[in-house]
Design a protein around this motif. Sequence first.
Motif, PDB file in Angstrom:
ATOM      1  N   ALA A  92       0.830  -1.200   0.000  1.00 54.37           N
ATOM      2  CA  ALA A  92       0.000   0.000   0.000  1.00 54.37           C
ATOM      3  C   ALA A  92       0.869   1.256   0.000  1.00 54.37           C
ATOM      4  O   ALA A  92       0.560   2.245  -0.676  1.00 54.37           O
ATOM      5  N   ALA A  93       1.979   1.217   0.747  1.00 54.12           N
ATOM      6  CA  ALA A  93       2.901   2.357   0.764  1.00 54.12           C
ATOM      7  C   ALA A  93       3.530   2.566  -0.609  1.00 54.12           C
ATOM      8  O   ALA A  93       3.691   3.702  -1.073  1.00 54.12           O
ATOM      9  N   ALA A  94       3.888   1.466  -1.283  1.00 46.22           N
ATOM     10  CA  ALA A  94       4.480   1.567  -2.619  1.00 46.22           C
ATOM     11  C   ALA A  94       3.470   2.133  -3.615  1.00 46.22           C
ATOM     12  O   ALA A  94       3.823   2.916  -4.502  1.00 46.22           O
ATOM     13  N   LEU A  95       2.199   1.757  -3.468  1.00 50.96           N
ATOM     14  CA  LEU A  95       1.158   2.293  -4.350  1.00 50.96           C
ATOM     15  C   LEU A  95       1.016   3.794  -4.148  1.00 50.96           C
ATOM     16  O   LEU A  95       0.892   4.565  -5.110  1.00 50.96           O
ATOM     17  N   GLY A  96       1.039   4.225  -2.879  1.00 51.22           N
ATOM     18  CA  GLY A  96       0.973   5.650  -2.615  1.00 51.22           C
ATOM     19  C   GLY A  96       2.173   6.392  -3.167  1.00 51.22           C
ATOM     20  O   GLY A  96       2.041   7.508  -3.706  1.00 51.22           O
ATOM     21  N   LEU A  97       3.352   5.778  -3.078  1.00 54.83           N
ATOM     22  CA  LEU A  97       4.562   6.391  -3.611  1.00 54.83           C
ATOM     23  C   LEU A  97       4.480   6.501  -5.126  1.00 54.83           C
ATOM     24  O   LEU A  97       4.897   7.501  -5.718  1.00 54.83           O
ATOM     25  N   TRP A  98       3.944   5.467  -5.771  1.00 50.57           N
ATOM     26  CA  TRP A  98       3.751   5.517  -7.230  1.00 50.57           C
ATOM     27  C   TRP A  98       2.872   6.700  -7.620  1.00 50.57           C
ATOM     28  O   TRP A  98       3.185   7.454  -8.556  1.00 50.57           O
ATOM     29  N   GLU A  99       1.771   6.898  -6.906  1.00 55.93           N
ATOM     30  CA  GLU A  99       0.873   8.003  -7.230  1.00 55.93           C
ATOM     31  C   GLU A  99       1.561   9.350  -7.011  1.00 55.93           C
ATOM     32  O   GLU A  99       1.440  10.269  -7.838  1.00 55.93           O
ATOM     33  N   GLU A 100       2.293   9.474  -5.907  1.00 58.08           N
ATOM     34  CA  GLU A 100       2.975  10.731  -5.621  1.00 58.08           C
ATOM     35  C   GLU A 100       4.029  11.051  -6.681  1.00 58.08           C
ATOM     36  O   GLU A 100       4.113  12.173  -7.181  1.00 58.08           O
ATOM     37  N   LEU A 101       4.850  10.057  -7.038  1.00 58.28           N
ATOM     38  CA  LEU A 101       5.891  10.290  -8.030  1.00 58.28           C
ATOM     39  C   LEU A 101       5.303  10.601  -9.404  1.00 58.28           C
ATOM     40  O   LEU A 101       5.857  11.402 -10.161  1.00 58.28           O
TER      41      LEU A 101
END
Length: 406
Positions: free
Chosen positions: A230-239
């Motif tokens: 879930a953290a990686a998904l959020g990071l993908w969206e932010e980047l």
Amino acid sequence: MEPYAITAHVQAFPDMYQDIRTSRRTRMELGDAEAEAWARIMFGPRWADYAYQLTVEIPDRLKRQIPPYQKVFTLLVDRNGDPMLAPDNYRWGMLFFSHSAPRKLEPSPENTELRTVLATDGPYTDSEPVRDPRTDPDGGWKIDVTGDPLETLTPTAQQAVEAARRLFRQRGAVNTHFQPTRLVVDGATLHVHFRWKKNPNVFATSIRIPQSEAEFTSPPAHNPSAWMSAAALGLWEELSTGMLLRSRRERIDGVIHLGGPVQQEREDLPGREFGLGRTVPGYAAASTLQRLGMHVDDAGDAHREGRLISWVHVWRNDPGGCGSDYLGHAVATWTDTESVASVDVIETLPEVPDDVVRRLVMAVVHDAADAGAQQIVTPLDHPALTEVGFSSGEGGKLTLDVMTMP
């Protein structure tokens, strides 16, 4: 080299059905020899010599959805359609449910050259000479785990850090432009160090490490692995939406640590009234800017000559109208010197606020850095350039060292 996988699924169904569609999931067992014969027909003699048969291992939870008795064959080709042997670190599970080594089909007797290669080197090519030096032999990113020793963490936290390492080692797990280099454990915080695109800088962002199972209240973060996913998904969206551009930045020991925007920045983010976009010659923004009397010819020439790195425009929402107003632009191009870019144009109408102009300049500078520029120069004299780190350089030009930029 970017190989493409071509896969053939060979299945048999009872002759009481008209075709495979009407047979639904009803299948018949099929021997490897007959399936291989059908695969060779589909691939043709030249491709079939390089084909492999996958070892299919469908998980129990999916056996009700995926038809049984499938025989799966695959081969790799380059962009010209020429077949090749698979590298020794190829991840066969990406193609279908296969985690074991596949069976290499025997080449035709006439293909003596390939037979000699197989007899000498085996069914795979050595990936070492061509493998990305930033990866381990299995193709995953090389990642150091430093900071607090894992044995000092709670069991849940330790599992979460180990899950993060497994996840971030996977190429493309966050974004194809994202290359993690280090995980730093700092109490209940995991600092993820990474590179982005061709930017020479190393960046860092933070993820909270769960300390106990009591924190797993519901999906999608219901266990250590899911938490990090879930953290990686959020990071993908932010980047993907400009995290590097809008974040607060602090350079510590050469690493740019990213934080969220302060409250005032949140209230003034471009996009509420003003926004930034990319353009090329022929787009509406380019023609509108030209009608405003701005200099777009240099960007057009750079685009035709392959020197254009980035052409960023400022727009303003027109809630009561049918579109947006274009109010300014900035252009970055390559110079004749390797790894040196130039900001050639910064033009905006008077009504564009200073903070939006600064973001415009930051955007074009970041695009140049992300393209691999290590130094950025400009003949312009604009207040926003000093704000983003430019200083006096040779020949009366302002210059920015990307490795020391704010």
